[in-house]
Write a protein that holds these residues in place. Structure first.
Motif, PDB file in Angstrom:
ATOM      1  N   PRO A 119       0.817  -1.220   0.000  1.00 20.38           N
ATOM      2  CA  PRO A 119       0.000   0.000   0.000  1.00 20.38           C
ATOM      3  C   PRO A 119       0.849   1.268   0.000  1.00 20.38           C
ATOM      4  O   PRO A 119       1.999   1.261   0.428  1.00 20.38           O
ATOM      5  CB  PRO A 119      -0.806  -0.124   1.302  1.00 20.38           C
ATOM      6  N   ILE A 120       0.251   2.350  -0.455  1.00 24.13           N
ATOM      7  CA  ILE A 120       0.946   3.639  -0.490  1.00 24.13           C
ATOM      8  C   ILE A 120       0.833   4.289   0.886  1.00 24.13           C
ATOM      9  O   ILE A 120      -0.265   4.497   1.397  1.00 24.13           O
ATOM     10  CB  ILE A 120       0.356   4.559  -1.559  1.00 24.13           C
ATOM     11  N   ILE A 121       1.970   4.618   1.473  1.00 24.59           N
ATOM     12  CA  ILE A 121       2.041   5.105   2.847  1.00 24.59           C
ATOM     13  C   ILE A 121       2.667   6.494   2.860  1.00 24.59           C
ATOM     14  O   ILE A 121       3.625   6.774   2.141  1.00 24.59           O
ATOM     15  CB  ILE A 121       2.866   4.128   3.708  1.00 24.59           C
ATOM     16  N   ASP A 122       2.123   7.350   3.701  1.00 24.54           N
ATOM     17  CA  ASP A 122       2.638   8.708   3.871  1.00 24.54           C
ATOM     18  C   ASP A 122       2.572   9.031   5.362  1.00 24.54           C
ATOM     19  O   ASP A 122       1.980   8.268   6.138  1.00 24.54           O
ATOM     20  CB  ASP A 122       1.789   9.694   3.058  1.00 24.54           C
ATOM     21  N   GLY A 123       3.163  10.156   5.758  1.00 23.25           N
ATOM     22  CA  GLY A 123       3.067  10.469   7.174  1.00 23.25           C
ATOM     23  C   GLY A 123       3.907  11.644   7.612  1.00 23.25           C
ATOM     24  O   GLY A 123       4.539  12.345   6.812  1.00 23.25           O
ATOM     25  N   ALA A 124       3.903  11.841   8.932  1.00 28.56           N
ATOM     26  CA  ALA A 124       4.623  12.931   9.582  1.00 28.56           C
ATOM     27  C   ALA A 124       6.111  12.618   9.670  1.00 28.56           C
ATOM     28  O   ALA A 124       6.519  11.458   9.761  1.00 28.56           O
ATOM     29  CB  ALA A 124       4.048  13.167  10.977  1.00 28.56           C
ATOM     30  N   THR A 125       6.911  13.658   9.692  1.00 28.37           N
ATOM     31  CA  THR A 125       8.357  13.499   9.813  1.00 28.37           C
ATOM     32  C   THR A 125       8.727  12.752  11.086  1.00 28.37           C
ATOM     33  O   THR A 125       9.591  11.870  11.075  1.00 28.37           O
ATOM     34  CB  THR A 125       9.035  14.876   9.812  1.00 28.37           C
ATOM     35  N   ALA A 126       8.062  13.082  12.183  1.00 29.70           N
ATOM     36  CA  ALA A 126       8.420  12.499  13.478  1.00 29.70           C
ATOM     37  C   ALA A 126       8.100  11.014  13.569  1.00 29.70           C
ATOM     38  O   ALA A 126       8.587  10.329  14.468  1.00 29.70           O
ATOM     39  CB  ALA A 126       7.703  13.249  14.611  1.00 29.70           C
ATOM     40  N   LEU A 127       7.281  10.493  12.652  1.00 28.04           N
ATOM     41  CA  LEU A 127       6.934   9.078  12.668  1.00 28.04           C
ATOM     42  C   LEU A 127       7.582   8.302  11.527  1.00 28.04           C
ATOM     43  O   LEU A 127       7.404   7.080  11.432  1.00 28.04           O
ATOM     44  CB  LEU A 127       5.411   8.905  12.609  1.00 28.04           C
ATOM     45  N   ALA A 128       8.350   8.983  10.678  1.00 28.79           N
ATOM     46  CA  ALA A 128       8.976   8.311   9.541  1.00 28.79           C
ATOM     47  C   ALA A 128       9.844   7.122   9.951  1.00 28.79           C
ATOM     48  O   ALA A 128       9.797   6.075   9.290  1.00 28.79           O
ATOM     49  CB  ALA A 128       9.778   9.309   8.714  1.00 28.79           C
ATOM     50  N   PRO A 129      10.643   7.208  11.018  1.00 29.11           N
ATOM     51  CA  PRO A 129      11.449   6.028  11.385  1.00 29.11           C
ATOM     52  C   PRO A 129      10.606   4.797  11.680  1.00 29.11           C
ATOM     53  O   PRO A 129      11.049   3.671  11.429  1.00 29.11           O
ATOM     54  CB  PRO A 129      12.206   6.499  12.634  1.00 29.11           C
ATOM     55  N   TYR A 130       9.381   5.001  12.194  1.00 27.29           N
ATOM     56  CA  TYR A 130       8.525   3.838  12.449  1.00 27.29           C
ATOM     57  C   TYR A 130       8.047   3.225  11.136  1.00 27.29           C
ATOM     58  O   TYR A 130       8.220   2.025  10.906  1.00 27.29           O
ATOM     59  CB  TYR A 130       7.306   4.205  13.304  1.00 27.29           C
ATOM     60  N   TYR A 131       7.424   4.020  10.272  1.00 27.97           N
ATOM     61  CA  TYR A 131       6.825   3.387   9.091  1.00 27.97           C
ATOM     62  C   TYR A 131       7.875   2.982   8.063  1.00 27.97           C
ATOM     63  O   TYR A 131       7.624   2.115   7.240  1.00 27.97           O
ATOM     64  CB  TYR A 131       5.677   4.202   8.495  1.00 27.97           C
ATOM     65  N   GLU A 132       9.081   3.557   8.121  1.00 29.76           N
ATOM     66  CA  GLU A 132      10.163   3.054   7.283  1.00 29.76           C
ATOM     67  C   GLU A 132      10.603   1.663   7.742  1.00 29.76           C
ATOM     68  O   GLU A 132      10.803   0.757   6.918  1.00 29.76           O
ATOM     69  CB  GLU A 132      11.339   4.021   7.320  1.00 29.76           C
ATOM     70  N   LEU A 133      10.756   1.486   9.062  1.00 31.67           N
ATOM     71  CA  LEU A 133      11.142   0.176   9.585  1.00 31.67           C
ATOM     72  C   LEU A 133      10.034  -0.844   9.362  1.00 31.67           C
ATOM     73  O   LEU A 133      10.296  -2.004   9.024  1.00 31.67           O
ATOM     74  CB  LEU A 133      11.475   0.288  11.072  1.00 31.67           C
ATOM     75  N   MET A 134       8.783  -0.433   9.532  1.00 28.12           N
ATOM     76  CA  MET A 134       7.657  -1.318   9.258  1.00 28.12           C
ATOM     77  C   MET A 134       7.680  -1.789   7.807  1.00 28.12           C
ATOM     78  O   MET A 134       7.511  -2.979   7.518  1.00 28.12           O
ATOM     79  CB  MET A 134       6.341  -0.598   9.545  1.00 28.12           C
ATOM     80  N   ALA A 135       7.903  -0.854   6.886  1.00 24.84           N
ATOM     81  CA  ALA A 135       7.963  -1.213   5.471  1.00 24.84           C
ATOM     82  C   ALA A 135       9.096  -2.197   5.202  1.00 24.84           C
ATOM     83  O   ALA A 135       8.936  -3.150   4.430  1.00 24.84           O
ATOM     84  CB  ALA A 135       8.144   0.040   4.616  1.00 24.84           C
ATOM     85  N   ALA A 136      10.239  -1.990   5.849  1.00 25.76           N
ATOM     86  CA  ALA A 136      11.368  -2.902   5.663  1.00 25.76           C
ATOM     87  C   ALA A 136      11.006  -4.315   6.097  1.00 25.76           C
ATOM     88  O   ALA A 136      11.357  -5.298   5.436  1.00 25.76           O
ATOM     89  CB  ALA A 136      12.579  -2.392   6.446  1.00 25.76           C
ATOM     90  N   LYS A 137      10.273  -4.422   7.199  1.00 24.04           N
ATOM     91  CA  LYS A 137       9.890  -5.748   7.687  1.00 24.04           C
ATOM     92  C   LYS A 137       8.856  -6.395   6.777  1.00 24.04           C
ATOM     93  O   LYS A 137       8.961  -7.583   6.456  1.00 24.04           O
ATOM     94  CB  LYS A 137       9.345  -5.635   9.112  1.00 24.04           C
ATOM     95  N   LEU A 138       7.858  -5.642   6.366  1.00 26.15           N
ATOM     96  CA  LEU A 138       6.792  -6.221   5.550  1.00 26.15           C
ATOM     97  C   LEU A 138       7.240  -6.515   4.124  1.00 26.15           C
ATOM     98  O   LEU A 138       6.682  -7.390   3.458  1.00 26.15           O
ATOM     99  CB  LEU A 138       5.577  -5.292   5.543  1.00 26.15           C
ATOM    100  N   LEU A 139       8.249  -5.795   3.657  1.00 23.15           N
ATOM    101  CA  LEU A 139       8.781  -6.031   2.320  1.00 23.15           C
ATOM    102  C   LEU A 139      10.016  -6.931   2.343  1.00 23.15           C
ATOM    103  O   LEU A 139      10.558  -7.271   1.276  1.00 23.15           O
ATOM    104  CB  LEU A 139       9.136  -4.702   1.646  1.00 23.15           C
ATOM    105  N   ASP A 140      10.474  -7.264   3.545  1.00 19.25           N
ATOM    106  CA  ASP A 140      11.640  -8.130   3.722  1.00 19.25           C
ATOM    107  C   ASP A 140      12.850  -7.576   2.977  1.00 19.25           C
ATOM    108  O   ASP A 140      13.458  -8.230   2.136  1.00 19.25           O
ATOM    109  CB  ASP A 140      11.337  -9.557   3.251  1.00 19.25           C
ATOM    110  N   MET A 141      13.193  -6.339   3.311  1.00 16.67           N
ATOM    111  CA  MET A 141      14.353  -5.703   2.697  1.00 16.67           C
ATOM    112  C   MET A 141      15.034  -4.794   3.707  1.00 16.67           C
ATOM    113  O   MET A 141      14.487  -4.516   4.788  1.00 16.67           O
ATOM    114  CB  MET A 141      13.950  -4.912   1.446  1.00 16.67           C
TER     115      MET A 141
END
Length: 315
Positions: free
Chosen positions: A54-76
């Motif tokens: 899915p296409i994900i966007d968000g606040a600067t202060a939460l970027a480290p969370y959803y970047e790490l989440m994406a890494a886990k869900l995409l296995d990269m």
């Protein structure tokens, strides 16, 4: 533009993920409500490709969370995963969600203007809290004031208190920096401290466009010893840390991992994953929300340096 090409790929998401959702249907029942927070005891396994993520966007202060989440869900690796998420800051993320350009966003609560924009578009937000954060105030490290009350902060930002000696500090003018309307920080200010119609009009040079700028202003710019600013705990302590400022206590309680986790700090600010309320129940977007509020998503928050909202996360 990367976001446009990515959005075209997302059209396939429901059909590709249907089989996965059917498998997850039995697990979804584990995510019931108790005491206002979602509880989940079983792990969910989600596997995405870059074509169906899915296409994900968000606040600067939460970027480290959803970047790490994406890494886990995409296995990269996280460096590679960053290219598959957007970070248009709070106002841009809300606008993108309302206009259907993204599937989910990670932000603080919407401002009145963002809510009005959604209402006018016939769009309903579905907000799910997933991290505990804190709205914090900071001053220059040389300022002797260590704590303020909510009433004092209200009076500083309404213009009634103008000198630090009025709140136990030195005889120095208070330089009260602000953020623009619809930024996450300014929305927090109106929610926790002072209504928009009561806040004083800040000179242009005291209204800082970006989160890092307000920290830098209090740390080292002209008149910094009299300055005060505000932001979110994680951003100030992890993303834009400087030893030239200090966080001040509110009602005598300093913001820390412990006071945020146990709820004693007065200005607890939940972080939300936000989707369209009309998102189908069998959508993989909802499967991700369930993952976020479950053990793996909460552990991801801890790994990224945030304070989780559930007790089931391993220390």
């Amino acid at each position: 533009m990367k976001g446009d090409s990515k959005m075209k790929k997302m059209k396939k998401v429901l059909s590709i993920m249907l089989a996965l959702v059917l498998v997850l249907g039995g697990l979804a029942a584990c995510g019931g409500q108790q005491g206002g927070e979602q509880q989940q005891t079983e792990a969910i396994t989600l596997n995405f490709t870059t074509d169906d993520f899915p296409i994900i966007d968000g606040a600067t202060a939460l970027a480290p969370y959803y970047e790490l989440m994406a890494a886990k869900l995409l296995d990269m690796e996280i460096e590679e995963a960053r290219q598959w998420v957007l970070c248009n800051k709070t106002d841009g993320a809300y606008e993108n969600l309302i206009n259907g350009r993204v599937d989910m966003i990670f932000c603080s609560m919407p401002s009145e203007e963002q809510q009005e924009m959604a209402d006018n578009a016939g769009f309903e937000f579905e907000l799910t809290p997933f991290l505990n954060g804190a709205f914090v105030f900071f001053v220059n490290k040389d300022n002797p004031v260590d704590s303020l009350t909510v009433d004092q902060l209200h009076d500083i930002y309404s213009g009634e208190i103008t000198n630090w000696k009025e709140v136990g500090g030195e005889d120095a003018e208070i330089i009260a920096y602000q953020r623009p309307n619809n930024s996450g920080s300014q929305t927090g200010m109106y929610h926790y401290i002072i209504p928009e119609d009561e806040i004083m009009e800040a000179p242009t040079e005291y209204k800082i466009a970006d989160m890092g700028g307000i920290v830098d202003a209090v740390a080292s710019y002209d008149n910094s010893e009299g300055a005060i600013g505000y932001s979110y705990y994680y951003y100030v302590t992890s993303m834009h840390y400087t030893d030239q400022i200090k966080l001040i206590g509110i009602e005598g309680i300093e913001p820390s991992d412990d006071t945020i986790a146990n709820g004693t700090y007065p200005l607890i600010n939940p972080s939300y994953v936000i989707i369209d309320a009309d998102t189908p129940e069998d959508s993989p977007i909802r499967a991700i929300v369930e993952w976020i509020t479950g053990p793996q998503g909460q552990q991801t928050g801890r790994e990224a340096g945030y304070v989780p909202r559930v007790d089931s996360v391993e220390e």
